[in-house]
Design a protein around this motif. Sequence first.
Motif, PDB file in Angstrom:
ATOM      1  N   LYS A   1       0.836  -1.197   0.000  1.00 51.25           N
ATOM      2  CA  LYS A   1       0.000   0.000   0.000  1.00 51.25           C
ATOM      3  C   LYS A   1       0.874   1.252   0.000  1.00 51.25           C
ATOM      4  O   LYS A   1       0.489   2.291  -0.547  1.00 51.25           O
ATOM      5  CB  LYS A   1      -0.950  -0.015   1.198  1.00 51.25           C
ATOM      6  CG  LYS A   1      -2.073  -1.057   1.058  1.00 51.25           C
ATOM      7  CD  LYS A   1      -3.025  -1.022   2.240  1.00 51.25           C
ATOM      8  CE  LYS A   1      -3.989  -2.197   2.251  1.00 51.25           C
ATOM      9  NZ  LYS A   1      -5.018  -2.137   1.213  1.00 51.25           N
TER      10      LYS A   1
ATOM     11  N   VAL B   1      -7.533   5.847   9.614  1.00 47.38           N
ATOM     12  CA  VAL B   1      -7.510   4.470   9.115  1.00 47.38           C
ATOM     13  C   VAL B   1      -6.062   3.985   9.160  1.00 47.38           C
ATOM     14  O   VAL B   1      -5.171   4.665   8.649  1.00 47.38           O
ATOM     15  CB  VAL B   1      -8.070   4.389   7.673  1.00 47.38           C
ATOM     16  CG1 VAL B   1      -8.135   2.949   7.200  1.00 47.38           C
ATOM     17  CG2 VAL B   1      -9.450   5.041   7.613  1.00 47.38           C
TER      18      VAL B   1
ATOM     19  N   LYS C   1      -3.501   0.884   8.182  1.00 46.42           N
ATOM     20  CA  LYS C   1      -3.455  -0.257   7.263  1.00 46.42           C
ATOM     21  C   LYS C   1      -2.091  -0.937   7.306  1.00 46.42           C
ATOM     22  O   LYS C   1      -1.059  -0.269   7.209  1.00 46.42           O
ATOM     23  CB  LYS C   1      -3.692   0.219   5.815  1.00 46.42           C
ATOM     24  CG  LYS C   1      -4.985   0.967   5.610  1.00 46.42           C
ATOM     25  CD  LYS C   1      -5.176   1.358   4.149  1.00 46.42           C
ATOM     26  CE  LYS C   1      -6.572   1.929   3.928  1.00 46.42           C
ATOM     27  NZ  LYS C   1      -6.856   2.177   2.500  1.00 46.42           N
TER      28      LYS C   1
ATOM     29  N   VAL D   1      -6.919  -3.786   7.441  1.00 39.26           N
ATOM     30  CA  VAL D   1      -7.337  -2.380   7.476  1.00 39.26           C
ATOM     31  C   VAL D   1      -8.207  -2.158   8.703  1.00 39.26           C
ATOM     32  O   VAL D   1      -9.178  -2.879   8.912  1.00 39.26           O
ATOM     33  CB  VAL D   1      -8.133  -2.022   6.201  1.00 39.26           C
ATOM     34  CG1 VAL D   1      -8.738  -0.626   6.304  1.00 39.26           C
ATOM     35  CG2 VAL D   1      -7.230  -2.128   4.980  1.00 39.26           C
TER      36      VAL D   1
ATOM     37  N   ILE E   1     -10.398   0.702  10.766  1.00 40.97           N
ATOM     38  CA  ILE E   1     -10.969   2.052  10.843  1.00 40.97           C
ATOM     39  C   ILE E   1     -10.987   2.414  12.330  1.00 40.97           C
ATOM     40  O   ILE E   1     -11.614   1.710  13.129  1.00 40.97           O
ATOM     41  CB  ILE E   1     -12.417   2.077  10.301  1.00 40.97           C
ATOM     42  CG1 ILE E   1     -12.524   1.332   8.970  1.00 40.97           C
ATOM     43  CG2 ILE E   1     -12.967   3.500  10.241  1.00 40.97           C
ATOM     44  CD1 ILE E   1     -12.176   2.059   7.739  1.00 40.97           C
TER      45      ILE E   1
ATOM     46  N   TRP F   1      -9.828   9.224   7.077  1.00 39.89           N
ATOM     47  CA  TRP F   1     -11.028   8.446   6.786  1.00 39.89           C
ATOM     48  C   TRP F   1     -11.853   9.207   5.763  1.00 39.89           C
ATOM     49  O   TRP F   1     -12.060  10.427   5.889  1.00 39.89           O
ATOM     50  CB  TRP F   1     -11.816   8.258   8.078  1.00 39.89           C
ATOM     51  CG  TRP F   1     -13.095   7.490   7.901  1.00 39.89           C
ATOM     52  CD1 TRP F   1     -13.213   6.130   7.796  1.00 39.89           C
ATOM     53  CD2 TRP F   1     -14.414   8.021   7.828  1.00 39.89           C
ATOM     54  NE1 TRP F   1     -14.536   5.783   7.651  1.00 39.89           N
ATOM     55  CE2 TRP F   1     -15.298   6.929   7.669  1.00 39.89           C
ATOM     56  CE3 TRP F   1     -14.949   9.309   7.877  1.00 39.89           C
ATOM     57  CZ2 TRP F   1     -16.673   7.084   7.558  1.00 39.89           C
ATOM     58  CZ3 TRP F   1     -16.317   9.467   7.768  1.00 39.89           C
ATOM     59  CH2 TRP F   1     -17.170   8.363   7.612  1.00 39.89           C
TER      60      TRP F   1
ATOM     61  N   GLU G   1     -18.695   3.220  -1.750  1.00 35.39           N
ATOM     62  CA  GLU G   1     -17.579   2.536  -2.403  1.00 35.39           C
ATOM     63  C   GLU G   1     -18.007   1.860  -3.695  1.00 35.39           C
ATOM     64  O   GLU G   1     -19.108   1.330  -3.795  1.00 35.39           O
ATOM     65  CB  GLU G   1     -17.033   1.444  -1.482  1.00 35.39           C
ATOM     66  CG  GLU G   1     -16.056   1.944  -0.464  1.00 35.39           C
ATOM     67  CD  GLU G   1     -15.510   0.794   0.371  1.00 35.39           C
ATOM     68  OE1 GLU G   1     -15.940   0.707   1.526  1.00 35.39           O
ATOM     69  OE2 GLU G   1     -14.695   0.012  -0.129  1.00 35.39           O
TER      70      GLU G   1
ATOM     71  N   LYS H   1     -18.156  -5.680   2.035  1.00 39.26           N
ATOM     72  CA  LYS H   1     -17.020  -6.250   2.770  1.00 39.26           C
ATOM     73  C   LYS H   1     -17.373  -6.634   4.200  1.00 39.26           C
ATOM     74  O   LYS H   1     -16.729  -7.486   4.792  1.00 39.26           O
ATOM     75  CB  LYS H   1     -15.864  -5.247   2.813  1.00 39.26           C
ATOM     76  CG  LYS H   1     -15.082  -5.174   1.519  1.00 39.26           C
ATOM     77  CD  LYS H   1     -13.642  -4.784   1.778  1.00 39.26           C
ATOM     78  CE  LYS H   1     -12.757  -5.021   0.577  1.00 39.26           C
ATOM     79  NZ  LYS H   1     -13.089  -4.177  -0.561  1.00 39.26           N
TER      80      LYS H   1
ATOM     81  N   ASN I   1     -14.798  -6.496   8.957  1.00 39.50           N
ATOM     82  CA  ASN I   1     -14.459  -6.640   7.541  1.00 39.50           C
ATOM     83  C   ASN I   1     -14.144  -8.097   7.234  1.00 39.50           C
ATOM     84  O   ASN I   1     -13.608  -8.818   8.069  1.00 39.50           O
ATOM     85  CB  ASN I   1     -13.223  -5.798   7.211  1.00 39.50           C
ATOM     86  CG  ASN I   1     -13.585  -4.481   6.556  1.00 39.50           C
ATOM     87  OD1 ASN I   1     -14.640  -4.346   5.927  1.00 39.50           O
ATOM     88  ND2 ASN I   1     -12.726  -3.500   6.711  1.00 39.50           N
TER      89      ASN I   1
ATOM     90  N   MET J   1     -13.748   5.451  -3.440  1.00 37.98           N
ATOM     91  CA  MET J   1     -14.801   6.041  -2.610  1.00 37.98           C
ATOM     92  C   MET J   1     -15.351   7.225  -3.403  1.00 37.98           C
ATOM     93  O   MET J   1     -14.594   8.100  -3.835  1.00 37.98           O
ATOM     94  CB  MET J   1     -14.198   6.511  -1.281  1.00 37.98           C
ATOM     95  CG  MET J   1     -15.224   6.964  -0.272  1.00 37.98           C
ATOM     96  SD  MET J   1     -16.211   5.577   0.339  1.00 37.98           S
ATOM     97  CE  MET J   1     -15.297   5.086   1.802  1.00 37.98           C
TER      98      MET J   1
ATOM     99  N   GLU K   1      -7.801   1.696  -2.582  1.00 37.66           N
ATOM    100  CA  GLU K   1      -6.788   0.651  -2.779  1.00 37.66           C
ATOM    101  C   GLU K   1      -6.804   0.226  -4.238  1.00 37.66           C
ATOM    102  O   GLU K   1      -7.780   0.440  -4.954  1.00 37.66           O
ATOM    103  CB  GLU K   1      -7.099  -0.580  -1.923  1.00 37.66           C
ATOM    104  CG  GLU K   1      -8.416  -1.239  -2.319  1.00 37.66           C
ATOM    105  CD  GLU K   1      -8.598  -2.664  -1.829  1.00 37.66           C
ATOM    106  OE1 GLU K   1      -7.622  -3.292  -1.406  1.00 37.66           O
ATOM    107  OE2 GLU K   1      -9.733  -3.151  -1.891  1.00 37.66           O
TER     108      GLU K   1
END
Length: 427
Positions: free
Chosen positions: A98, A136, A138, A148, A150, A182, A187, A209, A219, A269, A280
């Motif tokens: 990432k 967030v 990750k 990930v 949140i 965030w 999405e 998800k 998730n 998003m 991502e």
Amino acid sequence: MGGGGREHALAWALKRDTPDATVFASPGNPGTAQLGTNLKIPVTASEDLVAAVREHDIDLTIVGPEAPLAAGLADRLRAAGRAVFGPSAAAAQLEASKAFAKDVMRRAGVATAASASFTALDPALAYIARHAEPLVVKASGLAAGKGVVICATRAVASRTARAMLVDGAFGAAGREVVIEEWLDGEELSVLALTDGTRTLMLPAVQDHKRLGEGDSGPNTGGMGAYCPVSIAAEGVLLERVSREVIVPTLAELARRGTAYSGVLYAGVMIGADGSPAVLEFNCRFGDPEAQALLPLLPGVTRHLAEIAAGEWRPPDDAVVPVRAAVATVLAASGYPDQPQLGAAIDVPRDLEAGVLVFHAGTGRDADGTLRVQGGRVLTVTGLGDDVAEAARRSADACQQIAFPGKTYRRDIGWRDIARARAGAARG
Ligand code: AMP
């Protein structure tokens, strides 16, 4: 290559588009066994896979999952002179790191959440202290969609960063973390086929998800997906994601000498003002997105074969889904943390027309009994003239398929079904 629902859907689409093709899957699953031969070689055994492709003189190899792509399976097959659909290890870093993806986006001017990457705890904590909640956190590496978190508060973000960087949660994948703002919005999964320079946008898909209905709970790898998504149906949004995300990202990768070929998947998003920001990138078809998307695109595997062979003739027109599809994942009880394996599965033979059952975590005993062998067991795709009809077909079939502990969401596609109802109510 692979053994999940996505790979069953890919094998099914290959047979649909080329009925006299011989299909091999490796390792495959009881679903792909109905379409061809399972080679049973794990995706990590790249030498053995290359040897099997040679031995069976396979014309086209499609690598389903991200881990073997990131480990260089496509490079090895190409080096052996075989046609393969999937990016090189260097290009697959777009998903496997990432931090790398963020760097590519920054250079390419692609909108994404403001972020920073860290390998040490103190600077990560200092960054968290300076930024607004929620945040967030990750794991930068591959973590099967589970790395990930949140974080509603800075305290939770600090604990999460510590767990990843110091305590080794997520192992090597969490040795580097990305901390980002965030983003609020809806999405979308936007997938493009590409040979590195030219692209073909596929219809947008919406994934679910979270484990629970109404998008609640932890998730997961994905509990369901549907297509088409009305907010992207007009083509305007897809065109924008193509122009602002896909094309500049591919150009930046090419500039770095790591041209990307295969399917590029952007998780975006869509903000309140309609602008897309990238959450991502994935370097392969989504699972369960593939199980919704591929049934709607007759002939699509021709593009995969031509891209793999280096002789792609992309069409001039956009790809429009022929119908609507809702793919619901049937999971084992205890999924995602501790799936209970071993239960016997009953799939009735007389499921309604317009229903496709894709296998994932299933295994077959010598006597033919089908059993739960993984967290996500089956994907049940309903097809219909609209999302509501497809959802009803999927839900009816999910109810008829039986195994102890069967866990699934009955609301896949809920955003669009609610939008359609609101539209009808307005007249
Ligand atoms: P990723 O694997 O990075 O796509 O993250 C998994 C899921 O976490 C996404 O599908 C989103 O639902 C959520 N997510 C990731 N990043 C953000 C963000 N910056 N803002 C809001 N939600 C996010």
